[in-house]
Design an enzyme around this catalytic site. Sequence first.
Site, PDB file in Angstrom:
ATOM      1  N   CYS A   1       0.832  -1.192   0.000  1.00 54.44           N
ATOM      2  CA  CYS A   1       0.000   0.000   0.000  1.00 54.44           C
ATOM      3  C   CYS A   1       0.877   1.256   0.000  1.00 54.44           C
ATOM      4  O   CYS A   1       1.860   1.294   0.729  1.00 54.44           O
ATOM      5  CB  CYS A   1      -0.884  -0.039   1.248  1.00 54.44           C
ATOM      6  N   PRO A   2       0.585   2.217  -0.840  1.00 49.95           N
ATOM      7  CA  PRO A   2      -0.588   2.397  -1.702  1.00 49.95           C
ATOM      8  C   PRO A   2      -0.354   1.994  -3.152  1.00 49.95           C
ATOM      9  O   PRO A   2      -1.169   2.305  -4.005  1.00 49.95           O
ATOM     10  CB  PRO A   2      -0.823   3.901  -1.607  1.00 49.95           C
TER      11      PRO A   2
END
Length: 74
Positions: free
Chosen positions: A13-14
């Site tokens: 993430c992201p």
Amino acid sequence: MPGEIYDLRGLKCPLPVLKARKKLLRMTSGSELIVDTTDPLAGIDIPHFCREDGHILLSTERTEGGHRFIIRKA
């Protein structure tokens, strides 16, 4: 017609959402993208991204070590 497979396994993430967003921008409306990821947060992030951007999340599947999402571009 099956969608294009986009292998985002190993990214955290992201990055899975950012890369999926960029890939979908280059695709035509109605196209399907199959996203494979190992990021544990993708189970939350990808559905949220689809709702925000208006894409249709056709399916979410747990895979060995991650998730597979099928997204239809808005």
